[in-house]
Design a protein around this motif. Structure first.
Motif, mmCIF file in Angstrom:
data_model
loop_
_atom_site.group_PDB
_atom_site.id
_atom_site.type_symbol
_atom_site.label_atom_id
_atom_site.label_comp_id
_atom_site.label_asym_id
_atom_site.label_seq_id
_atom_site.Cartn_x
_atom_site.Cartn_y
_atom_site.Cartn_z
ATOM 1 N N PRO A 1 0.817 -1.223 0.000
ATOM 2 C CA PRO A 1 0.000 0.000 0.000
ATOM 3 C C PRO A 1 0.850 1.273 0.000
ATOM 4 O O PRO A 1 1.869 1.353 0.681
ATOM 5 C CB PRO A 1 -0.800 -0.100 1.299
ATOM 6 N N GLU A 2 0.393 2.234 -0.772
ATOM 7 C CA GLU A 2 1.067 3.534 -0.877
ATOM 8 C C GLU A 2 0.034 4.570 -1.257
ATOM 9 O O GLU A 2 -1.003 4.229 -1.834
ATOM 10 C CB GLU A 2 2.157 3.489 -1.944
ATOM 11 N N PRO A 3 0.274 5.837 -0.954
ATOM 12 C CA PRO A 3 -0.677 6.872 -1.373
ATOM 13 C C PRO A 3 -0.602 7.112 -2.880
ATOM 14 O O PRO A 3 0.468 6.971 -3.485
ATOM 15 C CB PRO A 3 -0.229 8.108 -0.595
ATOM 16 N N ALA B 1 4.370 14.920 5.151
ATOM 17 C CA ALA B 1 4.754 13.502 5.263
ATOM 18 C C ALA B 1 6.048 13.227 4.509
ATOM 19 O O ALA B 1 6.919 12.497 5.003
ATOM 20 C CB ALA B 1 3.630 12.613 4.736
ATOM 21 N N HIS C 1 11.079 -0.527 9.469
ATOM 22 C CA HIS C 1 10.347 0.685 9.861
ATOM 23 C C HIS C 1 10.674 1.846 8.930
ATOM 24 O O HIS C 1 9.771 2.546 8.466
ATOM 25 C CB HIS C 1 10.698 1.066 11.307
ATOM 26 N N ARG D 1 9.015 1.418 5.606
ATOM 27 C CA ARG D 1 7.575 1.631 5.711
ATOM 28 C C ARG D 1 7.244 3.121 5.762
ATOM 29 O O ARG D 1 6.311 3.584 5.101
ATOM 30 C CB ARG D 1 7.011 0.924 6.952
ATOM 31 N N VAL D 2 8.008 3.902 6.527
ATOM 32 C CA VAL D 2 7.775 5.348 6.606
ATOM 33 C C VAL D 2 7.919 5.983 5.217
ATOM 34 O O VAL D 2 7.086 6.792 4.802
ATOM 35 C CB VAL D 2 8.732 6.018 7.621
ATOM 36 N N ARG E 1 7.564 4.497 2.288
ATOM 37 C CA ARG E 1 6.482 4.023 1.423
ATOM 38 C C ARG E 1 5.165 4.706 1.768
ATOM 39 O O ARG E 1 4.451 5.176 0.888
ATOM 40 C CB ARG E 1 6.339 2.500 1.533
ATOM 41 N N GLU E 2 4.842 4.797 3.059
ATOM 42 C CA GLU E 2 3.587 5.405 3.470
ATOM 43 C C GLU E 2 3.539 6.906 3.192
ATOM 44 O O GLU E 2 2.467 7.476 3.018
ATOM 45 C CB GLU E 2 3.322 5.122 4.948
ATOM 46 N N ARG F 1 8.123 3.199 -3.760
ATOM 47 C CA ARG F 1 7.142 2.163 -4.093
ATOM 48 C C ARG F 1 7.815 0.834 -3.775
ATOM 49 O O ARG F 1 8.999 0.659 -4.057
ATOM 50 C CB ARG F 1 6.784 2.247 -5.572
#
Length: 116
Positions: free
Chosen positions: A16-18, A27, A67, A70-71, A73-74, A79
């Motif tokens: 998942p990604e924006p 962000a 972690h 993930r930061v 990517r989020e 990607r």
């Protein structure tokens, strides 16, 4: 023989990604403010199209490395998709440039200057 470096991964393998239009400046800046995450982005910008997470020689534990990825990517900076047992990471340069023109280039240039 086909070139897999430029092919899109199957949709089920992407993490998942924006969407590009949902990227938020706060962000992105937060994600890039950490030296380890900035190092990951700098290596992705200067290297091959995509890299496996284990290709980065980070001075942190595996869980801390996870972690940081993930930061990124989020926040929409990278990607990631699964390839076998690896997570492959790609810098979202085009989307970041479209949403925040010149931002990534300026940050990468500053990071390179700071390293010298």
């Amino acid at each position: 023989m086909t070139d897999t470096a430029n092919t899109e991964p199957p949709p089920g393998d992407c993490l998942p990604e924006p969407a590009a239009g949902e990227l938020r400046l706060a962000a992105v800046l937060h994600a890039l403010a950490d030296p380890i995450r900035l190092r990951i982005v700098t290596e992705l910008a200067g290297g091959p199209h995509e890299l496996a997470c284990q290709a980065f020689a980070l001075p942190v534990t595996k869980s801390t490395s996870t972690h940081h990825f993930r930061v990124l990517r989020e926040a929409g900076v990278i990607r990631q998709h699964r390839r076998g047992t690896s997570r492959m990471s790609t810098l979202r340069e085009a989307e970041l440039e479209q949403r925040f023109p010149g931002l990534l280039t300026s940050i990468l240039n500053a990071a390179r200057t700071d390293q010298n």
